[in-house]
Design a protein around this motif. Sequence first.
Motif, PDB file in Angstrom:
ATOM      1  N   LEU A 428      39.318  35.473  23.815  1.00 53.99           N
ATOM      2  CA  LEU A 428      38.415  34.988  24.829  1.00 53.99           C
ATOM      3  C   LEU A 428      38.414  35.776  26.196  1.00 53.99           C
ATOM      4  CD1 LEU A 428      39.081  31.176  24.313  1.00 53.99           C
ATOM      5  CD2 LEU A 428      37.068  32.282  23.395  1.00 53.99           C
ATOM      6  N   SER A 429      39.067  36.774  26.158  1.00 56.06           N
ATOM      7  CA  SER A 429      39.261  37.484  27.510  1.00 56.06           C
ATOM      8  C   SER A 429      37.879  38.282  27.730  1.00 56.06           C
ATOM      9  CB  SER A 429      40.276  38.613  27.216  1.00 56.06           C
ATOM     10  OG  SER A 429      41.656  38.228  26.905  1.00 56.06           O
ATOM     11  N   LEU A 430      37.317  38.744  27.160  1.00 56.29           N
ATOM     12  CA  LEU A 430      35.941  39.406  27.201  1.00 56.29           C
ATOM     13  C   LEU A 430      34.943  38.214  27.675  1.00 56.29           C
ATOM     14  CD1 LEU A 430      34.217  41.900  27.829  1.00 56.29           C
ATOM     15  CD2 LEU A 430      33.671  41.832  25.296  1.00 56.29           C
ATOM     16  N   SER A 465      34.496  39.556  45.599  1.00 57.43           N
ATOM     17  CA  SER A 465      34.199  40.939  44.670  1.00 57.43           C
ATOM     18  C   SER A 465      35.444  41.062  44.066  1.00 57.43           C
ATOM     19  CB  SER A 465      33.815  42.013  45.523  1.00 57.43           C
ATOM     20  OG  SER A 465      32.599  41.702  46.183  1.00 57.43           O
ATOM     21  N   SER A 466      36.834  40.765  44.722  1.00 54.59           N
ATOM     22  CA  SER A 466      38.078  40.922  44.201  1.00 54.59           C
ATOM     23  C   SER A 466      38.571  39.984  43.238  1.00 54.59           C
ATOM     24  CB  SER A 466      39.240  40.938  45.329  1.00 54.59           C
ATOM     25  OG  SER A 466      39.293  39.764  45.954  1.00 54.59           O
ATOM     26  N   LEU A 467      37.887  38.675  43.011  1.00 54.52           N
ATOM     27  CA  LEU A 467      38.228  38.064  42.160  1.00 54.52           C
ATOM     28  C   LEU A 467      38.321  38.421  40.667  1.00 54.52           C
ATOM     29  CD1 LEU A 467      36.516  34.782  43.752  1.00 54.52           C
ATOM     30  CD2 LEU A 467      38.842  34.983  43.722  1.00 54.52           C
ATOM     31  N   PRO A 468      37.237  38.976  40.340  1.00 57.68           N
ATOM     32  CA  PRO A 468      37.513  39.308  38.888  1.00 57.68           C
ATOM     33  C   PRO A 468      38.664  40.173  38.391  1.00 57.68           C
ATOM     34  CG  PRO A 468      35.244  39.585  39.670  1.00 57.68           C
ATOM     35  CD  PRO A 468      36.096  39.449  40.870  1.00 57.68           C
ATOM     36  N   MET A 469      39.152  40.843  39.411  1.00 56.16           N
ATOM     37  CA  MET A 469      40.415  41.609  39.060  1.00 56.16           C
ATOM     38  C   MET A 469      41.544  40.724  38.733  1.00 56.16           C
ATOM     39  SD  MET A 469      39.685  44.941  39.371  1.00 56.16           S
ATOM     40  CE  MET A 469      41.377  45.309  39.163  1.00 56.16           C
ATOM     41  N   PHE A 470      41.525  39.748  39.344  1.00 56.79           N
ATOM     42  CA  PHE A 470      42.674  38.764  38.895  1.00 56.79           C
ATOM     43  C   PHE A 470      42.615  38.249  37.336  1.00 56.79           C
ATOM     44  CE2 PHE A 470      43.146  38.718  43.403  1.00 56.79           C
ATOM     45  CZ  PHE A 470      44.637  38.410  43.528  1.00 56.79           C
ATOM     46  N   TYR A 473      44.005  41.127  35.595  1.00 54.07           N
ATOM     47  CA  TYR A 473      45.237  41.220  35.465  1.00 54.07           C
ATOM     48  C   TYR A 473      45.867  40.454  34.495  1.00 54.07           C
ATOM     49  CZ  TYR A 473      50.005  40.980  36.954  1.00 54.07           C
ATOM     50  OH  TYR A 473      51.557  41.132  36.911  1.00 54.07           O
ATOM     51  N   GLU A 474      45.364  39.362  34.508  1.00 60.16           N
ATOM     52  CA  GLU A 474      45.930  38.044  33.483  1.00 60.16           C
ATOM     53  C   GLU A 474      45.736  38.389  32.217  1.00 60.16           C
ATOM     54  OE1 GLU A 474      44.596  34.514  31.523  1.00 60.16           O
ATOM     55  OE2 GLU A 474      43.459  34.910  33.102  1.00 60.16           O
ATOM     56  N   LEU A 489      53.608  34.305  35.839  1.00 69.91           N
ATOM     57  CA  LEU A 489      53.165  35.186  36.934  1.00 69.91           C
ATOM     58  C   LEU A 489      51.739  35.107  37.117  1.00 69.91           C
ATOM     59  CD1 LEU A 489      53.913  36.766  39.446  1.00 69.91           C
ATOM     60  CD2 LEU A 489      54.080  38.744  37.912  1.00 69.91           C
ATOM     61  N   PRO A 490      50.987  35.403  35.984  1.00 70.46           N
ATOM     62  CA  PRO A 490      49.436  35.888  36.332  1.00 70.46           C
ATOM     63  C   PRO A 490      48.851  34.495  36.731  1.00 70.46           C
ATOM     64  CG  PRO A 490      50.115  36.882  34.101  1.00 70.46           C
ATOM     65  CD  PRO A 490      51.270  36.134  34.820  1.00 70.46           C
ATOM     66  N   LEU A 491      49.191  33.351  36.040  1.00 76.27           N
ATOM     67  CA  LEU A 491      48.483  32.229  36.548  1.00 76.27           C
ATOM     68  C   LEU A 491      48.867  31.771  38.090  1.00 76.27           C
ATOM     69  CD1 LEU A 491      47.179  29.502  36.451  1.00 76.27           C
ATOM     70  CD2 LEU A 491      49.352  28.479  35.172  1.00 76.27           C
ATOM     71  N   ALA A 492      50.029  32.091  38.399  1.00 73.42           N
ATOM     72  CA  ALA A 492      50.651  31.966  39.752  1.00 73.42           C
ATOM     73  C   ALA A 492      49.859  32.457  40.674  1.00 73.42           C
ATOM     74  CB  ALA A 492      52.186  32.080  39.916  1.00 73.42           C
ATOM     75  N   LEU A 493      49.804  33.676  40.395  1.00 75.76           N
ATOM     76  CA  LEU A 493      49.076  34.696  41.364  1.00 75.76           C
ATOM     77  C   LEU A 493      47.467  34.338  41.634  1.00 75.76           C
ATOM     78  CD1 LEU A 493      50.363  38.209  40.332  1.00 75.76           C
ATOM     79  CD2 LEU A 493      50.766  36.964  42.380  1.00 75.76           C
ATOM     80  N   THR A 494      46.921  33.980  40.295  1.00 72.45           N
ATOM     81  CA  THR A 494      45.478  33.461  40.317  1.00 72.45           C
ATOM     82  C   THR A 494      45.293  32.119  41.332  1.00 72.45           C
ATOM     83  OG1 THR A 494      45.202  34.432  38.096  1.00 72.45           O
ATOM     84  CG2 THR A 494      43.428  33.104  38.748  1.00 72.45           C
ATOM     85  N   SER A 495      46.297  31.241  40.739  1.00 80.19           N
ATOM     86  CA  SER A 495      46.083  30.086  41.762  1.00 80.19           C
ATOM     87  C   SER A 495      46.340  30.208  43.093  1.00 80.19           C
ATOM     88  CB  SER A 495      47.215  29.004  41.003  1.00 80.19           C
ATOM     89  OG  SER A 495      47.004  28.581  39.822  1.00 80.19           O
ATOM     90  N   ILE A 496      47.269  31.018  43.374  1.00 81.48           N
ATOM     91  CA  ILE A 496      47.472  31.173  45.094  1.00 81.48           C
ATOM     92  C   ILE A 496      46.393  31.960  45.571  1.00 81.48           C
ATOM     93  CG2 ILE A 496      48.981  32.553  46.689  1.00 81.48           C
ATOM     94  CD1 ILE A 496      51.358  31.834  44.489  1.00 81.48           C
ATOM     95  N   TYR A 497      45.930  33.068  45.047  1.00 77.07           N
ATOM     96  CA  TYR A 497      44.776  34.042  45.728  1.00 77.07           C
ATOM     97  C   TYR A 497      43.545  32.943  45.649  1.00 77.07           C
ATOM     98  CZ  TYR A 497      41.840  37.949  46.637  1.00 77.07           C
ATOM     99  OH  TYR A 497      40.988  38.702  47.346  1.00 77.07           O
ATOM    100  N   CYS A 498      43.291  32.004  44.592  1.00 79.47           N
ATOM    101  CA  CYS A 498      42.112  31.311  44.528  1.00 79.47           C
ATOM    102  C   CYS A 498      42.261  30.220  45.734  1.00 79.47           C
ATOM    103  CB  CYS A 498      41.870  30.751  43.149  1.00 79.47           C
ATOM    104  SG  CYS A 498      41.313  32.139  42.164  1.00 79.47           S
TER     105      CYS A 498
END
Length: 542
Positions: A428-430, A465-470, A473-474, A489-498
């Motif tokens: 489901l990534s793409l 514009s930077s949001l898709p990069m997370f 990364y995930e 880690l990917p979820l933590a980074l996404t949640s904190i940045y969002c």
Amino acid sequence: MDYIGNEKVAKMILKSEQKNEFLQRTMDKMIVKTFILISCIKVLLFPTYHSTDFEVHRNWLAITHSLPLEEWYINDKSEWTLDYPPFFAWFEYLLSQIAYFIDIEMLKVDNLNYASPATILFQRSTVMFADLVLALGVREICKQFHKSQNCSTIFTVLSLCNMGLLVIDHIHFQYNGFLIGILLLSIAKVSSVCKTTQVLQGAMWFAILLNFKHVYLYIAPAYVIWLLRWSMKDSQFFHRISSLAFIVLTVFALSFGPFVSQMPRVLARLFPFKRGLVHAYWAANGWAIYIGLDKVLSLFLKYLGWTGATKTAVMTGGLVQEQSFSVLPTPTPLITFIISFATMIPALWFLMFQTDFHIRPKKLIRCIILCGLSSFTFGWHVHEKAILTVIIPLGILAVIDANDSRIFIILSSTGQTALLPLLYPENLSLLKLLLSVIYMIMSALLLCRHFKDKLLCTHEWLYVSSLPMFTIYETLIHKCLFGKKLPFLPLALTSIYCAIGVTYCWIIYYYIYLTDNKKEINLTEVKENVQLEGKSKSQKIL
């Protein structure tokens, strides 16, 4: 002469009514076409991954169909116990009557994790058809708020084609669309402040909504203040307030009446405070930032060799449980409630004490959004999908006011990016990346062209514009760098940045709400002064 004048007025009124009817028919056709188009996409998503929520709702079908009423909120053969208010239980019961003819095996309580092709087809279809209520809500909002076809078209696309709803309801699996449709119906009705019957209907719809899903209690304070102010606008206060009380009490009596003997058990299911501060997948709110700060401080103290004075944190296990912090104080449910309500007070205060001239539905919607954001940012055990109850109502004003449009672009992009880790299968990534980017670009282009402005500041465009990069990364980079290590880690980074983006929107939107009130109050004073000057001049002339 009077006859000729009256005839002209009658013709003008007739032309206006014919024009409104034509616009309404055009709008209805557009909503139907959009609904059919997005439904075709939903059908294509039927075979995709579904979460444990699919089994949750299958189990609720089985419970409501196979067990007597007094066992609905007691049965615990499955860990996915019934924990929604009674109206949703009756909704599942009605669906189970149809499911009986599709595949009777899905209605057996002991058939845990049952997911036959017929069951999948049935449950997916029910979510899609329930979205007809969302389409009805969109129609009522367009009639009430949007005076141009362009505004109606954009709002219809932004709501019916909402990427977050596609992800949560039609892949992950839930029933948020029709609930938001009831919310939109309610907002449209209570906004008709000159029509008593409409406002009472709106109050009824909101009471019904609360008895479908109690998470909407977060925005109930805005409704209470709005309906109280509406009741106080003339000498009919006691008649209006008694009518409202009768409607609300009747709805709650119909809902909870059959379960009154087991009320403690029902309430314990509805408010499970022992589930912990955060959900398994962190919501992108203030507590995600708080947890991130605690983790950084913990690592810093460990680096300094002061770890003996700290506890071991369990905030990154991805589990639903009570958690403790390493360094920072651990919040309790009471503390989160106090903070959530305290941050709503300024918005509620301005809604309550504005002048009669300024009781406008726009204020109600903004107050609903701020109450929703306050509870999302500081509430206890907030689910990440709760942001949708803010994003879609915000779309009502996003096509009317450039300030709301600016916040919508940031908040929808941020809040919906935070939902994407829920779709963890690699195949489901793409899909989730495409859905996210397409909706971001579509909403930004539609709104920027509508207002003929870029809307966002440079730093805001850079953030969005930077949001898709997370997401990239995930789904890709993290596995290349760490393999199976640090899975959270990917979820933590996404949640904190969002969470940074959501908190930013909350602060800026509060500023817009409060300063807008002051501007309009000043505008009223200017108008009153002009009227007084005009009267004094006319008196001098006389």
